[in-house]
Design a protein around this motif. Structure first.
Motif, PDB file in Angstrom:
ATOM      1  N   TYR A 123     -88.263  76.195  25.627  1.00 48.86           N
ATOM      2  CA  TYR A 123     -87.837  76.387  27.009  1.00 48.86           C
ATOM      3  C   TYR A 123     -86.994  77.649  27.049  1.00 48.86           C
ATOM      4  N   VAL A 124     -86.766  78.158  28.251  1.00 50.13           N
ATOM      5  CA  VAL A 124     -85.930  79.358  28.412  1.00 50.13           C
ATOM      6  C   VAL A 124     -84.859  79.075  29.450  1.00 50.13           C
ATOM      7  N   GLY A 125     -83.604  79.321  29.084  1.00 47.25           N
ATOM      8  CA  GLY A 125     -82.494  79.214  30.018  1.00 47.25           C
ATOM      9  C   GLY A 125     -82.300  80.541  30.728  1.00 47.25           C
ATOM     10  N   LEU A 126     -82.605  80.581  32.013  1.00 53.45           N
ATOM     11  CA  LEU A 126     -82.573  81.823  32.793  1.00 53.45           C
ATOM     12  C   LEU A 126     -81.333  81.858  33.668  1.00 53.45           C
ATOM     13  N   GLY A 127     -80.512  82.883  33.497  1.00 55.98           N
ATOM     14  CA  GLY A 127     -79.303  82.971  34.302  1.00 55.98           C
ATOM     15  C   GLY A 127     -78.558  84.273  34.074  1.00 55.98           C
ATOM     16  N   PRO A 128     -77.411  84.414  34.727  1.00 54.31           N
ATOM     17  CA  PRO A 128     -76.736  83.369  35.500  1.00 54.31           C
ATOM     18  C   PRO A 128     -77.186  83.336  36.963  1.00 54.31           C
ATOM     19  N   PHE A 129     -77.176  82.133  37.527  1.00 51.10           N
ATOM     20  CA  PHE A 129     -77.498  81.969  38.945  1.00 51.10           C
ATOM     21  C   PHE A 129     -76.444  82.657  39.808  1.00 51.10           C
ATOM     22  N   ARG A 130     -75.188  82.398  39.508  1.00 50.23           N
ATOM     23  CA  ARG A 130     -74.063  83.082  40.159  1.00 50.23           C
ATOM     24  C   ARG A 130     -72.963  83.264  39.133  1.00 50.23           C
ATOM     25  N   PHE A 131     -71.864  83.867  39.533  1.00 52.62           N
ATOM     26  CA  PHE A 131     -70.755  84.088  38.611  1.00 52.62           C
ATOM     27  C   PHE A 131     -70.268  82.765  38.047  1.00 52.62           C
ATOM     28  N   THR A 132     -69.983  82.753  36.748  1.00 51.31           N
ATOM     29  CA  THR A 132     -69.424  81.572  36.102  1.00 51.31           C
ATOM     30  C   THR A 132     -68.301  81.989  35.175  1.00 51.31           C
ATOM     31  N   SER A 133     -67.229  81.236  35.193  1.00 50.49           N
ATOM     32  CA  SER A 133     -66.076  81.555  34.353  1.00 50.49           C
ATOM     33  C   SER A 133     -66.225  81.023  32.937  1.00 50.49           C
ATOM     34  N   THR A 134     -67.308  80.268  32.662  1.00 52.09           N
ATOM     35  CA  THR A 134     -67.463  79.669  31.337  1.00 52.09           C
ATOM     36  C   THR A 134     -68.061  80.645  30.331  1.00 52.09           C
ATOM     37  N   LYS A 135     -68.474  81.823  30.794  1.00 52.66           N
ATOM     38  CA  LYS A 135     -69.133  82.755  29.879  1.00 52.66           C
ATOM     39  C   LYS A 135     -68.533  84.143  30.010  1.00 52.66           C
ATOM     40  N   GLU A 136     -68.164  84.725  28.867  1.00 53.63           N
ATOM     41  CA  GLU A 136     -67.681  86.093  28.846  1.00 53.63           C
ATOM     42  C   GLU A 136     -68.870  87.047  28.762  1.00 53.63           C
ATOM     43  N   ASN A 137     -68.640  88.325  29.116  1.00 59.01           N
ATOM     44  CA  ASN A 137     -69.700  89.341  29.074  1.00 59.01           C
ATOM     45  C   ASN A 137     -70.936  88.879  29.841  1.00 59.01           C
ATOM     46  N   LEU A 138     -70.701  88.480  31.071  1.00 63.94           N
ATOM     47  CA  LEU A 138     -71.752  87.890  31.895  1.00 63.94           C
ATOM     48  C   LEU A 138     -72.848  88.907  32.211  1.00 63.94           C
ATOM     49  N   SER A 139     -74.099  88.466  32.114  1.00 63.16           N
ATOM     50  CA  SER A 139     -75.231  89.304  32.502  1.00 63.16           C
ATOM     51  C   SER A 139     -75.309  89.397  34.019  1.00 63.16           C
ATOM     52  N   PRO A 140     -76.097  90.348  34.558  1.00 62.21           N
ATOM     53  CA  PRO A 140     -76.223  90.464  36.017  1.00 62.21           C
ATOM     54  C   PRO A 140     -76.656  89.159  36.672  1.00 62.21           C
ATOM     55  N   VAL A 141     -75.993  88.814  37.778  1.00 61.08           N
ATOM     56  CA  VAL A 141     -76.297  87.580  38.508  1.00 61.08           C
ATOM     57  C   VAL A 141     -77.690  87.670  39.125  1.00 61.08           C
ATOM     58  N   ILE A 142     -78.456  86.572  39.041  1.00 62.39           N
ATOM     59  CA  ILE A 142     -79.843  86.572  39.514  1.00 62.39           C
ATOM     60  C   ILE A 142     -79.957  86.116  40.960  1.00 62.39           C
ATOM     61  N   GLY A 143     -79.307  85.021  41.319  1.00 65.40           N
ATOM     62  CA  GLY A 143     -79.378  84.515  42.683  1.00 65.40           C
ATOM     63  C   GLY A 143     -80.706  83.849  42.985  1.00 65.40           C
ATOM     64  N   LEU A 144     -80.769  83.155  44.123  1.00 65.44           N
ATOM     65  CA  LEU A 144     -81.975  82.413  44.494  1.00 65.44           C
ATOM     66  C   LEU A 144     -83.176  83.327  44.663  1.00 65.44           C
ATOM     67  N   ASP A 145     -82.985  84.469  45.300  1.00 65.32           N
ATOM     68  CA  ASP A 145     -84.104  85.406  45.491  1.00 65.32           C
ATOM     69  C   ASP A 145     -84.649  85.882  44.148  1.00 65.32           C
ATOM     70  N   GLY A 146     -83.751  86.110  43.196  1.00 68.26           N
ATOM     71  CA  GLY A 146     -84.192  86.544  41.876  1.00 68.26           C
ATOM     72  C   GLY A 146     -85.029  85.499  41.174  1.00 68.26           C
ATOM     73  N   TYR A 147     -84.618  84.233  41.303  1.00 72.19           N
ATOM     74  CA  TYR A 147     -85.398  83.153  40.695  1.00 72.19           C
ATOM     75  C   TYR A 147     -86.777  83.044  41.357  1.00 72.19           C
ATOM     76  N   GLN A 148     -86.818  83.164  42.670  1.00 72.77           N
ATOM     77  CA  GLN A 148     -88.112  83.094  43.364  1.00 72.77           C
ATOM     78  C   GLN A 148     -89.056  84.190  42.883  1.00 72.77           C
ATOM     79  N   LYS A 149     -88.517  85.390  42.734  1.00 70.63           N
ATOM     80  CA  LYS A 149     -89.339  86.518  42.286  1.00 70.63           C
ATOM     81  C   LYS A 149     -89.841  86.303  40.864  1.00 70.63           C
ATOM     82  N   ILE A 150     -88.933  85.919  39.958  1.00 73.55           N
ATOM     83  CA  ILE A 150     -89.320  85.757  38.557  1.00 73.55           C
ATOM     84  C   ILE A 150     -90.296  84.601  38.383  1.00 73.55           C
ATOM     85  N   MET A 151     -90.076  83.493  39.082  1.00 69.51           N
ATOM     86  CA  MET A 151     -90.995  82.364  38.945  1.00 69.51           C
ATOM     87  C   MET A 151     -92.383  82.720  39.455  1.00 69.51           C
ATOM     88  N   GLY A 152     -92.450  83.532  40.517  1.00 73.00           N
ATOM     89  CA  GLY A 152     -93.736  84.004  41.007  1.00 73.00           C
ATOM     90  C   GLY A 152     -94.437  84.885  39.978  1.00 73.00           C
TER      91      GLY A 152
END
Length: 204
Positions: A123-152
């Motif tokens: 499986y693949v964990g795709l994120g982050p959906f939005r900003f999260t304080s649990t992870k340092e050096n956070l990758s660019p936020v994807i958001g709902l539109d980003g998930y829709q695009k990638i899943m398509g």
């Protein structure tokens, strides 16, 4: 294809409950898939918590995933292992751990997903959906539109590997994000608050 539950809890440092106690409480409340994530702990500390959590998983019919560490996953005979983009590659971990264990990989982009799938991720964990304080050096936020695009794009490429959304998800996000075709969600703070609530001590 291995069975991947659609809800995963990721343990956190900033609670009154130890990581193994968080696993116990989640298993007791019907969450079957818990990832032990202890970024600032020593290997000995992680191993001790992972061993306790595996005991709870066995007693409560849960499954335990170890974050990052191939050696700890091997030592405790964990059900799964989750690897970041800079961790041991999935295919190398598979050579050590064998085909019986579930191995997932992190992704932030379509290219990351293709890379993890090519290395045999279950499986693949795709994120982050939005900003999260649990992870340092956070990758660019994807958001709902980003998930829709990638899943398509994944559907166009006929890639069927389960994708799990992760990073700052709230309970209210689950329905909208599942509508994109995503397989499941990994939640930390929101699930902890819902099941355990704000407390200065860990429930028995």
């Amino acid at each position: 294809m291995k069975e991947i539950p659609d809800i995963q809890y990721i343990t956190r440092d900033d609670t009154a409950c130890s990581h193994s106690e968080q696993a116990r409480l989640m298993f007791q409340n019907g969450i079957k898939w818990v990832q032990i994530r202890m970024k600032k702990a020593s290997e000995a500390e992680i191993l001790a918590e992972a061993e306790k959590a595996m005991d709870y998983a066995g007693a409560l019919n849960g499954r335990l995933i170890i974050n990052d560490s191939v050696s700890i996953a091997q030592k405790v005979s964990a059900h799964g292992l989750h690897l970041g983009l800079k961790d041991t590659p999935v295919n190398e971990a598979r050579e050590i751990l064998g085909n019986g264990i579930i191995i997932g990989g992190t992704a932030n982009t379509l290219e990351d997903i293709r890379r993890q799938v090519s290395k045999g991720a279950d499986y693949v964990g795709l994120g982050p959906f939005r900003f999260t304080s649990t992870k340092e050096n956070l990758s660019p936020v994807i958001g709902l539109d980003g998930y829709q695009k990638i899943m398509g794009q994944l559907r166009e490429l006929n890639i069927s590997t389960p994708i799990v959304a992760v990073g700052g998800l709230l309970e209210s996000d689950i329905e909208p994000i599942k509508s994109t075709g995503i397989h499941g969600v990994a939640i930390s703070g929101a699930l902890f608050s819902k099941i355990i609530g704000p407390t200065a001590r860990c429930p028995d």
